[in-house]
Each structure stands twice: as structure tokens, then as C-alpha cells.
Design an enzyme around this catalytic site. Structure first.
Site, short mmCIF file in Angstrom:
data_model
loop_
_atom_site.label_atom_id
_atom_site.label_comp_id
_atom_site.label_asym_id
_atom_site.label_seq_id
_atom_site.Cartn_x
_atom_site.Cartn_y
_atom_site.Cartn_z
N HIS A 120 64.72 -50.17 0.16
CA HIS A 120 64.23 -50.56 -1.16
C HIS A 120 65.26 -50.14 -2.20
O HIS A 120 66.03 -49.19 -1.97
CB HIS A 120 62.89 -49.89 -1.46
CG HIS A 120 61.76 -50.43 -0.64
ND1 HIS A 120 60.45 -50.17 -0.96
CD2 HIS A 120 61.73 -51.19 0.48
CE1 HIS A 120 59.65 -50.75 -0.08
NE2 HIS A 120 60.41 -51.38 0.81
N GLU B 234 65.12 -48.40 -4.86
CA GLU B 234 65.07 -46.99 -5.25
C GLU B 234 65.74 -46.10 -4.21
O GLU B 234 66.48 -45.18 -4.56
CB GLU B 234 63.59 -46.55 -5.42
CG GLU B 234 62.83 -47.32 -6.46
CD GLU B 234 62.03 -48.50 -5.91
OE1 GLU B 234 60.94 -48.76 -6.45
OE2 GLU B 234 62.49 -49.15 -4.95
N CYS C 49 56.77 -48.02 -4.78
CA CYS C 49 55.76 -47.91 -3.74
C CYS C 49 55.63 -46.45 -3.28
O CYS C 49 56.38 -45.58 -3.72
CB CYS C 49 56.13 -48.80 -2.55
SG CYS C 49 57.55 -48.21 -1.60
N CYS D 118 58.90 -44.95 -1.72
CA CYS D 118 59.91 -44.64 -2.74
C CYS D 118 59.48 -43.45 -3.59
O CYS D 118 60.29 -42.59 -3.92
CB CYS D 118 60.18 -45.86 -3.60
SG CYS D 118 60.98 -47.20 -2.66
#
Length: 162
Positions: free
Chosen positions: A64, A66, A94, A97
């Protein structure tokens, strides 16, 4: 882990870094990835890590934006903790993360738009009252919200057409 929302503040305060995150999100969209971009900024106001969403192209469910930004900062600084740093991200992080941000000791998360399905800060704050964690994040939401929302909605509208 306690989330202390500081409310929506003017886009002028954070627009430079959110524009950078949007550029990264646009790059991930061009790769066929969900358009999410993230930039980690030091307490001194310099970029220390940037990431764009790439779980599909990297064959990595943890890639992801992040997480990619945290990895880049770790390599650049030779550390896995970033006290005082702020993460700018186009969409609400999420749970995965958020956990990484807590472990990295990131001070603040600034995001553009909420993620009603899997956002873990405002949309589904399951751990927000959990006192077992020794690090607390603050957050600001709604920075360049229209641009961030339009990026996501446009991406999925195009996918539905094809």
C-alpha cells in the site's frame, strides 16, 4: 492507541504535501493500481519517504502507498521509527497501514477522503480506544477532499466501463 481528531483545517495549510500525494496517486492509477499516494514528511518539513499504491504490480498485498512510503523513509534514514513525522495520504489508511504507522511512531496522519469500506481511523476506528499501545496518533481529515475523492471515484468509474 487513541485518535485525537483535530478537525478539518484549511487546505492551504497542507496543500503542498497533499498535492505531492495526489501526484503519486495519479502515477499508481497509470499503472492500473487503485490511486493512492502517500508522502512522509519530517518534523523539519522535508520529504523523507514517498509511496504509491502497488500491490498488484509488486505482487505484494502489503505494498500500500503508506507502507511503501514508510519503507522508503526507513531506507533513506537507516531507521524504522519516525517520531514527529507526518504522513500525507490521499485516502484514509486501512488497519494494516495504521498498525505500521503506530509501530513507526509517526506523529500525525493527514488524509484527503474517508474510506468507508476499510478506513481504520474515522470510518471504522476499531482500535481507537485500545490503551495497550504506547504510541498515539493524531489525524486531520478533509485536506483537498474533492480532488482525492474525484481521483478514486473516477478510477472506479473507468474500471466499471471496461
Amino acid at each position: 492507541m487513541q485518535f485525537t481528531g483535530v478537525g478539518v483545517i484549511t487546505a492551504v495549510d497542507h496543500s503542498l504535501w497533499m498535492r505531492r500525494a495526489i501526484e503519486l496517486a495519479e502515477a499508481s492509477s497509470r499503472l492500473g493500481e487503485v490511486p493512492v499516494g502517500a508522502v512522509l514528511v519530517s518534523q523539519e518539513g522535508r520529504e523523507i519517504g514517498a509511496g504509491l499504491n502497488q500491490p498488484i504490480s509488486a505482487h505484494d498485498p502489503t505494498a500500500h502507498a503508506e507502507i511503501v512510503a514508510l519503507r522508503a523513509a526507513g531506507q533513506a534514514l537507516g531507521n524504522y521509527r519516525f517520531p514527529g513525522a507526518s504522513l500525507y495520504v490521499t485516502i484514509e489508511p486501512c488497519t494494516m497501514c495504521l498498525g505500521a504507522l503506530v509501530h513507526a511512531r509517526v506523529a500525525r496522519v493527514i488524509f484527503g477522503t474517508r474510506e468507508p469500506k476499510s478506513g481504520a481511523i474515522v470510518s471504522h476506528p476499531l482500535g481507537s480506544e485500545d490503551r495497550r499501545f504506547n504510541h498515539q496518533l493524531t489525524f486531520t481529515e478533509g485536506i483537498m477532499v474533492e480532488e482525492c475523492r474525484n481521483l478514486m471515484q473516477g478510477f472506479f468509474a473507468e474500471r466499471r466501463k471496461s
